[in-house]
Scaffold this active site. Structure first.
Site, PDB file in Angstrom:
ATOM      1  CG  ASN A  93      -0.282  -0.036   2.536  1.00 47.29           C
ATOM      2  OD1 ASN A  93       0.802   0.539   2.710  1.00 47.29           O
ATOM      3  ND2 ASN A  93      -0.891  -0.698   3.508  1.00 47.29           N
ATOM      4  NE  ARG A  94      -2.643   6.039  -0.197  1.00 44.55           N
ATOM      5  CZ  ARG A  94      -3.729   6.799  -0.084  1.00 44.55           C
ATOM      6  NH1 ARG A  94      -3.956   7.739  -0.978  1.00 44.55           N
ATOM      7  NH2 ARG A  94      -4.582   6.621   0.898  1.00 44.55           N
ATOM      8  CD  GLU A 136       2.060  -2.596   3.458  1.00 44.68           C
ATOM      9  OE1 GLU A 136       1.577  -3.257   4.388  1.00 44.68           O
ATOM     10  OE2 GLU A 136       1.791  -2.801   2.253  1.00 44.68           O
ATOM     11  CG  ASP A 167      -6.033 -10.235   3.916  1.00 41.34           C
ATOM     12  OD1 ASP A 167      -4.829 -10.003   3.766  1.00 41.34           O
ATOM     13  OD2 ASP A 167      -6.578 -10.383   5.024  1.00 41.34           O
TER      14      ASP A 167
END
Length: 314
Positions: A200-201, A203, A268
């Protein structure tokens, strides 16, 4: 909405077999009524009226794969405790194949959420940090499972289970299997050679640093893809949708306008949908818009949830 390639038939999708490897947890919910404030402290008193357990972490990825109509096998390690037995019971109820190792030094992760008036009031986590590579003992089982699967997902929740996975990635790629990784932490070198990473952003920014604009983001993402020898990198961007970076460049899929109720487990759903579709023969670029659509459905549900084939097709 981005044009979608035709969704595979149920028969075609049911032939897709996904091996899910990673950290599992038991998502436990206590629902109750809130009628008063405690006289002991300024906190609400929750009178618990209902309890519910759900499969979390990598187990939720397996649930999402199965809900879409594909076949999932979960490979993981749990402790020797009540939450582990409950996890195995829930997997059996859903008829999800599993290869589960037991480690008495490991405490099976439980995330307990207390819900009152349709709101999460608090979360209590039960876990310990293993002092050893808990999935190393499962390498033989991993090698045995590989031939009967079409795609492999590594679901890393940063709980220690996937601290050293290069060998598993190497084996999967040598066997010609697409490898999809939901990453965590600051060391992405251990994911080198994977087919797809889905940060994601936050991470991605931890690894690359912040980006100034879309052109700068593309430069950073492509540099990472080249350095780690990835086929593609899929950046999930919440309300901004998601962007796929591959050898052809970048492919952005805007978010679908829906009411967001709970983002728990949306990542997920994304990686499960891509894996199930790639396992059914879809190209990555065709799979991503469907994964985006699946995520837009699941964020409208409460807690750890999944998306069914009929919901996706509709």
């Amino acid at each position: 909405m981005t044009p979608l390639a035709p969704l595979p038939s149920r028969d075609r999708l049911s032939a897709s077999r996904v091996l899910v490897v990673g950290d599992v947890m038991l998502d436990r919910y206590w629902f109750g009524a809130v009628d008063r404030i405690s006289p002991e402290a300024p906190v609400p008193v929750v009178r618990v009226t209902r309890e519910e357990d759900r499969l979390g972490g990598a187990a939720n990825v397996a649930v999402n794969v199965q809900s879409l109509g594909a076949a999932a096998t979960l490979l993981t390690v749990v402790g020797d405790d009540e939450p582990a037995r409950r996890l195995e019971q829930l997997l059996a109820e859903r008829r999800i194949r599993s290869a589960i190792g037991r480690d008495p030094q490991l405490k099976t992760i439980v995330k307990l959420r207390v819900i009152g008036r349709s709101q999460q009031l608090m979360r209590v986590d039960f876990e310990n940090t293993p002092d050893h590579e808990v999935l190393a003992q499962m390498l033989t089982a991993f090698e045995a499972e590989l031939p009967r699967h079409d795609a492999v997902v590594f679901s890393d929740y940063g709980k220690g289970g996937l601290a050293h996975i290069p060998r598993m990635i190497e084996l999967a790629r040598a066997a010609g299997k697409p490898v999809l990784v939901d990453p965590k932490g600051h060391d992405y070198e251990r994911y080198a050679g994977a087919s797809l990473l889905t940060p994601n952003r936050g991470e991605l920014a931890q690894i690359t640093g912040p980006w100034r604009d879309e052109a700068h983001l593309a430069t950073l993402a492509q540099a990472m893809r080249t350095e780690l020898k990835l086929e593609a990198l899929l950046l999930t961007r919440s309300e901004e949708g998601m962007t796929l970076f591959d050898a052809q460049g970048s492919h952005h899929v805007p978010a679908e306008a829906r009411e967001v109720f709970d983002v728990t487990g949306a990542g997920d759903t994304v990686i499960a949908a891509v894996a199930a579709l790639v396992g059914a023969g879809f190209a990555m670029r065709d799979a991503v818009p469907w994964a985006n659509h699946a995520a837009s459905i699941v964020v409208g549900k409460f807690g750890t949830a999944s998306v069914g084939y009929d919901e996706l097709a509709a």
